[in-house]
Structures are given as C-alpha cells and as structure tokens.
Scaffold this motif. Sequence first.
Motif: not given
Length: 463
Positions: A168, A192, A194, A214, A216-217, A232, A234-235, A244
């Motif tokens: 997070t 996570a 961002r 990092t 990634q989804d 993930v 990620s809004s 996130v």
Amino acid sequence: MMAAVMVASCPKSTILHNSICPRDPNSGFLGGSSFKSISLQLKPKSTRRDGIHLVVASASKTSSDSASASGGGGGGGRFYINFTGFPFPLGPFLSRRTIRTEAVKGCIWLFEQEQALGFSSVSTNIRMTVIKLKSGGLWVHAPIAPTKECIQLVTELGAPVEFIVLPTFAYEHKIFVGPFSRKFPEAQIWVAPRQWSWPLNLPLEFFGIFRAKTLQDDDLSTPWADEIEHKVLSSPEVGIGPYVEVAFYHKRSRTLLVTDAVIFVPRKPPECITKESLLASAKNGLAVKILSKGRDLPQEPVVDNNMNRQKGWERMVLQILFLGPSNLLEPKASFAQMSQKLIVSPIVKTLVFSKVPEKVRDWINSIARDWKFKRIIPAHFAAPINAGRSELLAAFGFLDELLGEGYVTQPSLWLLFTSLMGKAASYFPPDDMKTLSSLDQFLVSVGAVKKTVSGRKRQSVTN
C-alpha cells in the motif's frame, strides 16, 4: 488504517517533514505521510553516511533474553524508539510487544504489534504476514517494527527472508519497510505502485527504501508468481493523492491477503494491546466529557477487570472507525452492530471507496472471479478470517447502491449473494454515521476530498 484516516482527514496541514542525516544503516525512515517526523538515534553501528533521509525510528542495540516463540521476549527486546507523524504520531513510542501465531500450519505466520494513535488511549493492532515459499525462503507482507523480539521470532522460523512487500501507499505500513529491510539485506523489496508523500512527493530512496521493484497489476513475472498472485487497486486521486492497495492470493493455502480493504472486528481485544491502553480508554476522559453534554460522570479510578477492559476495547473501536462518537458513554450497542462480521471500515468506505466505486467494484469482482480463497488476512483487527468470495462481495454490497442498475459486471449468482448478505454487512445505523457523514460533507465542501471520481464509464446492463 489510522494513518490513512489521518491523511484523509487533515489534508490541509502545513506541517513539513524534518530532514536529517543518519549515520546508522539500521535506522528507520518515513514515507507516504503528510506529517512531520522526528527520530532519535541509538548506538550507531558505524560512521558510514547513507545520504539525506527522513528518519523516524530506530531500534536500539540492547541486550536481552531471546524472545520465545509465543512472543514473550523480555522488555529490552521490545524497546523501539518511534516518534512519527507529528502532530498525530503513531505509538507506542518506546516499547512494542510482538505476538506470533501460526495461521496455516508450517506455511503462514502472523506477527502483531500494538499501534496507538498519538498520545491518546486509542489503539489497535497492526499485522505483518509471513509466508514460507516452496523455495524454503520467506515472503514478508507489510513489515512491522523490527524490534529485537520481532526479528528473533522471524529467525526462529529457520528460513531466510527472500522478499519484503509493501502492499500500500499508507504511512503506517510504509514506515517500517526501511528499517526491517536492513535487518535482512539480502531480501528483495517490492512495493505497490504510485507511492506518494505529502507535502513533498519524494522518491522512496529518501525514505530509506532502496532498490525497490514496483508491483504491476496481474504481473506474472514476479519471482513468486507460481505461488502468490496479486491484483492492484489504483484509483484516481480522491483528495491529496490516490488510494493504492495490492491484494495477494496464496494459491496453496487458498488465502487472500489485503491491507485495509476489509476488516473483522473481534469481540475481544487483540492480545498485543496492553491492559494499560484498554483501561485508559475505559476512563471518562476528555472526549467522553465533551460528548456527555454536561452530564455528571464518575471520575474514580477504573478498576482492572474484564468488564472495564472490554469497555475500553469497545470505545477504542468506535473511535478508530469514526462510528457513533456520541455512543462512547455506552458503546455496547454500536460495537455489536459492526463487530463479528466481515465489513469495509466505515471511514475507508465513506472517504475513499465511495469516491471511486467503479474502480473498487472492478477490483473486487476480479478477486472474486479469479481466486477461490477460503480465508482472508487483513493488516488490522482479527485474522485469519474464515470467509470466501460471497462474504467479500457482501462486504462491498454498498457499491451496488452507488453504481445503480446501469453498472452490472457480476454473474447472477454473486448478485444473489450480494443482495441477501450485502445490506446486513455494509449497513450501519444513521446515528452511528452522523459524525463521519458530517466529516465527509465538510471535506468535500472545502475541496479536501472529491464527491465522486469516475474510474471509467459505466457499462450497460447485459441480458
């Protein structure tokens, strides 16, 4: 969870971080917070400079007996200086007891410490989860304070730490990644996407997190992908930054790991919360006096008994979740309404997930569609929780009301489960939600958070 709430609630703070130059490679660092940080260094191991960082915590080099497997190490092994997050620092400031339990035999272990909100009597637990991989190495999810006791309990598992994962952006989980990773320098660090901090959006290296990779989804190239999958959330920005969170699925044990997405409040307080904290919360302190509206309240010392410890726990939970502060005088009814079931924390639901319902719904649907989990391990409150896909969908039933009939992505069977269970799982009495609703309206009115943020265009109903 506490830090996420504070960030959402205090986005206009003008407090800045302090930057100092640590000399100890085992010092701790801060990231992803909107608050000032302060640190004290104890007995540095070397004079090598690591550059300019934001230091917040330091484990002392004390001598004590080894911690037992049940988490019963000596007081010296629990010593950890931690002054972070001014003006709402996260305690305890000098000592953190670590409790280790075995969630899945020979496979998954839970490590818990107390987490206190500033100088108040409000506490909850914060959890690190450790999974043993087929390689024989350990995969660590959301590190906690690396006290001597905590590290001893990890090393007693008899396996090397191979991976350390920050799932997070949230401050309370990011804060210990740096110091924990320096106890296991051979481990890879994964974070996570961002990552952000406020008021200065600095790179992770400034916070003591080095050589991080990092996530990634739905990335199947991670070293553990054949055993642990991830998705993930990620809004878009809901206020001062995006929300996130990365969910993980351990296939062999059919276990879902989340951070703050859902919680299960237990009837009894977690073992790591001290009786002193519980009894302090049971007292008729300043908050209770204010809410009593002039009522004459008893001020005699609180006797240490099970009834008062339980009252303290119930008051703590209501304050952590921002539920029914007016009910702090008599918390039982409100506590009973939201405990002993899988729910989305009211404050996360109101200030975050309701702002990006499409993004959250897509994430939850993907988890429920692809992963056949039978237990859930969050980073706070009770765990492991015996729950599967229907319970998770029910906890997020409130999204259907926000999105309406024009947004349908679930198979009909899941819709049935959600309609039957969702209302009960996500419903809280209006009186309990008054303060949180007022806070949300105020933050929206001043532009601190957004009313809604569209994750993507809504889909039409498919026949």
